[in-house]
Every structure is written in C-alpha cells, then in structure tokens.
Write an enzyme that holds these catalytic residues in place. Structure first.
Site, short mmCIF file in Angstrom:
data_model
loop_
_atom_site.label_atom_id
_atom_site.label_comp_id
_atom_site.label_asym_id
_atom_site.label_seq_id
_atom_site.Cartn_x
_atom_site.Cartn_y
_atom_site.Cartn_z
N CYS A 86 -16.43 -18.48 -9.41
CA CYS A 86 -17.48 -17.61 -9.94
C CYS A 86 -18.44 -18.41 -10.82
CB CYS A 86 -16.87 -16.41 -10.65
SG CYS A 86 -18.01 -15.04 -10.90
N HIS A 203 -12.46 -14.26 -6.91
CA HIS A 203 -11.49 -14.67 -7.94
C HIS A 203 -10.05 -14.68 -7.40
CE1 HIS A 203 -14.04 -14.53 -11.64
NE2 HIS A 203 -14.77 -13.72 -10.89
N GLU A 205 -7.48 -15.93 -8.81
CA GLU A 205 -6.52 -15.75 -9.91
C GLU A 205 -6.28 -14.28 -10.21
OE1 GLU A 205 -10.46 -15.44 -12.02
OE2 GLU A 205 -9.65 -16.51 -10.29
#
Length: 233
Positions: A86, A203, A205
C-alpha cells in the site's frame, strides 16, 4: 531469516506486518526507525501501509527522503528482498525502485474492502509457493491505488512478466468491473526487473490468520521463507 519493518511517521500497518510475519513464518522481525542509517543484518525489508508523513505533497513523496531509504535502495540494488504494501508501494515508486506511480482512485473515494487477485507470476521470491493463475482474496484500504505508467513502461512490464497481481473477479476473470480503483491493466502489484522488489496495494498482513476469516495473505510470507531456505540450502 530476519525481517525488518520500517516505521515512518504516519505508518499504521507496521504492527500488523510485524505480527503477521512472526506468526506465519516463525522468524525474527524487528522495527526499523525511519531515521536509521543502516539495514545491515536484515534479509527482507518491509515498507508497510499507512500515511507516511501524512501523505503531504503526495503519497510516499516525503518518505522517499527519509534517511533509511538510502540504505534500502542500496540493499535492493544488491539483490536484497524488499516488499512495499500500500503506502509502501507508493514509496517504492517515489524512490525509483519500481516504475510508474499511484494516482487517486478513479472514483476519488477511499476504498476499504476485499478484492480478488489473480497471480500472474509465481517465479518470484514472494509468490513461489503459489500456482500461476491462482485467485486470492486480499483486502485493500487506500485512496491512491490507481496504478499508472506510460505505454512504453506498461509494455515492458508485461513483456518482462513484472505484473505479479491483477484485480479479478472470484472466477479469476480480469474485467473492468473487478478493477476497484482504475489501475491500468487491472494491475494490483508489480516487481522490478530482477524480481527482488515487490510493490502491491492490497494488504496480505490483514488476511494471514484464521481468526481474521481469511489466510490467503500467508502465501506471500510463506513464499519468502521457502525462497530463503532454498537460497541458504
């Protein structure tokens, strides 16, 4: 394998990245403060999401001049593994480690929802555990994720197999309707020519544990560990 997660003023996904890496890989991970002048001792550098320096001027433009970026650029040019997620992707383009730029989303709105990605290249250190064409569900959260490059650069990216992820529908079809932000060629992630630097807007994560309801993001971190273990024999 030792991971370093860079912390800029305004980073807000640094803790998420550190936790996901430690949980998925079981490997050591530490924060790297943006004023640090060295990245010695790290095997993979992560530039996390957020709003570095408040996104003033434009996303990633000020972070590009943080003291830590000079050693990261040198690290990458020596073949070190670097992933920007990002805002980290935006910083990588500003630093010249990846081509192109991230513009405002086509609808000029901040977007935060799940997207589907089709894996286009499974030969990189970041995707070597996956199958080409595999569909992954990974969330986005950005206002400036609209990938742009001139036609010559786009042609080079496609010819060199540097497009790693494209936005698609759940069936893996790359369509205009599946493109959340207007990115050219539905691009969601690219790598450099050497394949050791990856930038992606979604993302991983945020979808790396079962408790989150989705573990597709594990693939990125597991691939890095597999690659490193093979490299080290």
């Amino acid at each position: 394998m030792k991971f370093g997660v860079v912390v800029f003023p305004g980073s807000n996904c640094d803790a998420d990245c550190l936790h996901a890496i430690q949980t998925v890989t079981g490997q050591p991970a530490e924060y790297i403060w943006h004023k640090t002048g060295s990245v010695d001792g790290f095997d993979c550098i992560v530039l996390p999401g957020g709003f570095s320096y408040g996104d003033y001027l434009r996303c990633g433009a000020i972070a590009r001049f943080s003291p830590v970026m000079r050693p990261i650029v040198e690290f990458a040019r020596r073949g070190g593994l670097v992933i920007g997620i990002c805002n980290g992707f935006q910083i990588l383009t500003e630093a010249g480690l990846l081509p192109g730029a991230l513009h405002r989303n086509k609808n000029l709105q901040f977007l935060c929802h799940d997207t589907f990605l089709r894996l286009e290249n499974n030969t990189t250190p970041f995707t070597c555990r996956a199958a080409k064409g595999q569909v992954m569900k990974i969330p986005i959260a950005h206002g400036e994720g609209n990938y742009y490059a001139d036609q010559e650069t786009l042609q080079q990216l496609e010819a060199n197999n540097q497009v790693i992820f494209r936005y698609c529908n759940p069936q893996g079809e790359v369509t205009p309707a599946a493109n959340p932000n207007g990115s050219l060629n539905n691009i969601a992630g690219i790598c450099n020519r050497q394949g050791n630097v990856l930038g992606m807007m979604p993302h991983p994560e945020r979808c790396a544990e079962a408790v989150l309801g989705n573990t597709d993001g594990q693939l990125i971190f597991q691939s890095l560990l597999d690659f490193w273990q093979r490299r080290c024999g």
